[in-house]
Design a protein around this motif. Sequence first.
Motif, PDB file in Angstrom:
ATOM      1  N   VAL A 189      -0.041   4.969  -5.999  1.00 25.39           N
ATOM      2  CA  VAL A 189       0.961   4.079  -5.417  1.00 25.39           C
ATOM      3  C   VAL A 189       0.558   2.619  -5.615  1.00 25.39           C
ATOM      4  N   ILE A 190      -0.712   2.289  -5.333  1.00 27.80           N
ATOM      5  CA  ILE A 190      -1.193   0.918  -5.477  1.00 27.80           C
ATOM      6  C   ILE A 190      -1.098   0.450  -6.927  1.00 27.80           C
ATOM      7  N   THR A 191      -1.545   1.290  -7.846  1.00 27.99           N
ATOM      8  CA  THR A 191      -1.508   0.947  -9.269  1.00 27.99           C
ATOM      9  C   THR A 191      -0.079   0.747  -9.750  1.00 27.99           C
ATOM     10  N   CYS A 192       0.801   1.656  -9.366  1.00 26.70           N
ATOM     11  CA  CYS A 192       2.206   1.589  -9.780  1.00 26.70           C
ATOM     12  C   CYS A 192       2.885   0.360  -9.185  1.00 26.70           C
ATOM     13  N   ALA A 193       2.576   0.037  -7.930  1.00 29.32           N
ATOM     14  CA  ALA A 193       3.172  -1.135  -7.277  1.00 29.32           C
ATOM     15  C   ALA A 193       2.744  -2.429  -7.958  1.00 29.32           C
ATOM     16  N   SER A 194       1.485  -2.503  -8.353  1.00 30.73           N
ATOM     17  CA  SER A 194       1.004  -3.685  -9.071  1.00 30.73           C
ATOM     18  C   SER A 194       1.742  -3.854 -10.395  1.00 30.73           C
ATOM     19  N   LEU A 195       1.956  -2.752 -11.087  1.00 31.24           N
ATOM     20  CA  LEU A 195       2.671  -2.788 -12.359  1.00 31.24           C
ATOM     21  C   LEU A 195       4.117  -3.232 -12.149  1.00 31.24           C
ATOM     22  N   ALA A 196       4.737  -2.761 -11.062  1.00 26.73           N
ATOM     23  CA  ALA A 196       6.118  -3.140 -10.757  1.00 26.73           C
ATOM     24  C   ALA A 196       6.222  -4.625 -10.421  1.00 26.73           C
TER      25      ALA A 196
END
Length: 253
Positions: free
Chosen positions: A153-160
């Motif tokens: 979730v953290i990694t994906c949110a940063s990418l978003a």
Amino acid sequence: MAGKPGTIPTYNIGPAESTKSQERLVHDGVRTDARHLLECRLAFLKTGAVNAAAGSAYAEFGNTRVIVSVFGPRESMKAQTYSDVGRLNCSVSFTTFATPIRGRLSQGIEHKEYSTMLHKALEGAVMLNTFPKTTVDVFALVLESGGGDLPVVITCASLALADAGIMMFDLVTAVSVASIGRDLIIDPISEEEDCQDGGLMVACMPSRNEITQLTINGEWSTTAVSEALNLCLDACRKLADIMRVCLKESATE
């Protein structure tokens, strides 16, 4: 875009202790999903997953699937005094079919806990001063929970956030390690998390070599914590490389 954080050099933790959980989860150094102890899952990342959002991303790590939408900067709906820095709102939720037990994570305090932890992991990386008196909203939805949900979730949110053009000091990546007996297992799946003696998660800005969040639970020795931390930081750096490739590819499309 497909990538793999990589197989990290094996650390010799010590003599193996035979336990029922280890025998079931690990055979000759190979896990139930055919990975070695210190090998991360294949990572599939894609930006632009939600057309209506300012930025979005989809992440798939094994059976863990997450989609994140970012909206803003936009004027806050809540009355507030003028501030020189913006506001970051984070929300994490699970679909009713995210786990084998229907609805198990669709309601409850775990959502609030994950939302708080996501905010803490991202807040130090986002340049809040670049959007004063406005708000950026981050909505994460776990489509399928296969283990290591929060790091994904953290990694994906940063990418978003990067896809939305939100100014950040660096991308934020996150990786977890489970301690089972005398073994350290990186990027654990649900079965491994259920049997772990302890868990450690690191969220960091790899280029700046700064940790934005560190969580530890269970029993750990000082040596094991140090080794687990190094494993996570190494994997975070490799994951950041995959994220940058994803952003470059989306920019050229």
